[in-house]
Scaffold this active site. Structure first.
Site, PDB file in Angstrom:
ATOM      1  N   PRO A  26      33.173 -31.779  -7.470  1.00  0.00           N
ATOM      2  CA  PRO A  26      33.747 -32.245  -8.572  1.00  0.00           C
ATOM      3  C   PRO A  26      33.199 -31.759 -10.283  1.00  0.00           C
ATOM      4  CG  PRO A  26      32.095 -33.892  -8.109  1.00  0.00           C
ATOM      5  CD  PRO A  26      32.018 -33.003  -7.276  1.00  0.00           C
ATOM      6  N   HIS A  47      36.548 -40.301  -9.515  1.00  0.00           N
ATOM      7  CA  HIS A  47      37.735 -40.405  -9.945  1.00  0.00           C
ATOM      8  C   HIS A  47      38.842 -39.160  -8.922  1.00  0.00           C
ATOM      9  CE1 HIS A  47      35.860 -36.149 -11.100  1.00  0.00           C
ATOM     10  NE2 HIS A  47      37.422 -35.500 -10.921  1.00  0.00           N
TER      11      HIS A  47
HETATM   12  O1  G7M Z   1      37.853 -32.852  -9.986  1.00  0.00           O
HETATM   13  P1  G7M Z   1      37.876 -32.284 -10.815  1.00  0.00           P
HETATM   14  O2  G7M Z   1      35.903 -32.528 -12.258  1.00  0.00           O
HETATM   15  O3  G7M Z   1      37.741 -31.134 -10.621  1.00  0.00           O
HETATM   16  O4  G7M Z   1      38.459 -33.060 -11.966  1.00  0.00           O
HETATM   17  C1  G7M Z   1      38.749 -32.800 -13.621  1.00  0.00           C
HETATM   18  C2  G7M Z   1      40.087 -33.541 -13.613  1.00  0.00           C
HETATM   19  O5  G7M Z   1      40.298 -33.886 -15.290  1.00  0.00           O
HETATM   20  C3  G7M Z   1      40.198 -31.662 -13.798  1.00  0.00           C
HETATM   21  O6  G7M Z   1      41.343 -32.041 -12.979  1.00  0.00           O
HETATM   22  C4  G7M Z   1      41.271 -31.809 -15.188  1.00  0.00           C
HETATM   23  O7  G7M Z   1      41.911 -31.160 -15.748  1.00  0.00           O
HETATM   24  C5  G7M Z   1      40.680 -33.069 -15.912  1.00  0.00           C
HETATM   25  N1  G7M Z   1      40.432 -33.423 -17.292  1.00  0.00           N
HETATM   26  C6  G7M Z   1      39.110 -32.729 -16.918  1.00  0.00           C
HETATM   27  N2  G7M Z   1      39.801 -33.770 -19.151  1.00  0.00           N
HETATM   28  C7  G7M Z   1      38.344 -33.268 -19.742  1.00  0.00           C
HETATM   29  C8  G7M Z   1      40.387 -33.889 -19.291  1.00  0.00           C
HETATM   30  C9  G7M Z   1      40.945 -34.775 -20.497  1.00  0.00           C
HETATM   31  O8  G7M Z   1      40.582 -35.464 -21.602  1.00  0.00           O
HETATM   32  N3  G7M Z   1      41.643 -35.797 -20.300  1.00  0.00           N
HETATM   33  C10 G7M Z   1      42.605 -35.797 -18.690  1.00  0.00           C
HETATM   34  N4  G7M Z   1      43.668 -36.487 -19.093  1.00  0.00           N
HETATM   35  N5  G7M Z   1      42.171 -35.252 -17.887  1.00  0.00           N
HETATM   36  C11 G7M Z   1      40.828 -34.319 -18.119  1.00  0.00           C
END
Ligand code: G7M
Length: 313
Positions: free
Chosen positions: A245, A251
């Site tokens: 991730p 998550h």
């Molecule tokens: O599994 P992985 O760590 O790659 O996914 C992290 C997910 O978190 C991604 O799909 C991002 O688009 C999502 N994401 C990252 N940030 C910083 C935020 C945020 O601040 N708010 C939301 N709602 N999603 C986020």
């Protein structure tokens, strides 16, 4: 017939296309196919959005905010902000065509993550995980990289977007739209569930003991998505976790199966929750975990893990 008269005939035919119905659309590749009639004959139009023009003149427009009218903020959390925007033609304001994610201030890790890079398959043995990867993961949990996650869990950011929460400290999680989603286009529905417990950095920390909990979480996510968006039935939602991730707080992604989510949904990155659960179930004892098995996955050459661990092997 000369070339130019044939061209104008085809343009004329194209313009006389009478729409019958939408045949298909894809929110990931930004494509749609339409069935129509030209006179009494069937005709198909396949429409694809063209690539961004990245010429210096066009890129320079990003320095002039007036070129981006109707910039509406969809969300904000820590250093992450996301907007919908239109070009300056007034007609476009009703239907924004660009979604921006704005990271400010951005770190070196962000710059690498968003840069074009070659990909590599790597195989992480339990020993490699223990000795090199786990310490790396731990090192990234300090210094504010998880602030956005903790903001959500504490209801300090994005609280109004929460679709479902189970507040139990050990069992619970928050389900909300991923920043990638425009929160409108159902065919690209993209949500995420952040668990309340802070002791799971990744897939690797899941043990056989977690199976009943993971099953409950999976069911609750699917029913909460279907309750919030009744257009979906639970088998139209894909639940998966990433390895690696980008953020080491456990998550689960919940995404419409109709959405082509690119690399993040492919083998080598996305591990379906159902298969994770059955793999855990087949392990020999309650303490067995994903830390005990070899995992093969994809890494970008600019990633810290490739640079600091796998490149030198
Ligand atoms: O599994 P992985 O760590 O790659 O996914 C992290 C997910 O978190 C991604 O799909 C991002 O688009 C999502 N994401 C990252 N940030 C910083 C935020 C945020 O601040 N708010 C939301 N709602 N999603 C986020």
């Amino acid at each position: 017939m000369t070339e130019s008269s044939s061209e104008s005939k085809q343009i004329e035919a194209f313009r006389s296309f009478k729409l019958v119905r939408l045949l298909n659309e894809d929110t990931g590749t930004k494509f749609m196919s339409l069935l129509g009639k030209i006179g009494s004959q069937d005709a198909i139009i396949v429409a694809e959005k063209t690539a961004f023009n990245t010429s210096p003149e066009i890129l320079a427009k990003f320095q002039e905010p007036s070129n981006l009218s109707a910039l509406t903020m969809l969300g904000q959390n820590d250093i992450y902000h996301w907007f919908l925007a239109s070009h300056s033609e007034p007609d476009n304001e009703k239907r924004p065509e660009i979604k921006f994610t704005f990271i400010y201030p951005a770190t070196e890790t962000h710059i690498k993550k968003y840069s074009r890079q070659s990909l590599r398959m790597v195989t992480e043995t339990p020993q490699l995980y223990r000795e090199l990867v786990k310490p790396y993961m731990e090192s990234t949990r300090v210094g504010g990289r998880l602030n956005w996650v903790y903001n959500i869990l504490a209801h300090q950011s994005e609280a109004e977007k929460i679709v479902f929460e189970d507040t139990d400290e050990h069992e619970g999680f928050i389900l909300l739209p991923d920043l990638k989603w425009d929160r409108k286009t159902l065919t690209s529905l993209y949500m995420m569930a952040l668990v309340h417990r802070k002791d799971i950095m990744s897939l690797r920390d899941l043990t056989k003991k977690d199976v009943p909990w993971l099953r409950r979480v999976g069911h609750k996510i699917a029913s909460a998505v279907c309750e919030a968006y009744p257009e979906f039935e639970s088998n139209q939602i894909k639940l998966y976790v990433h390895y690696q991730p980008s953020y080491y707080h456990f998550h689960i992604h919940a995404v419409a199966i109709s959405h082509d989510g690119g690399l993040g949904q492919t083998a080598g990155k996305a591990f379906l929750l159902g298969n994770v659960i059955s793999q855990l179930e087949s392990m020999p004892n309650e303490e067995s975990s994903f830390a005990d098995i070899e995992l093969t996955y994809v890494l970008g050459e600019d990633s810290e893990l490739w640079q600091t661990v796998f490149k030198n092997l």
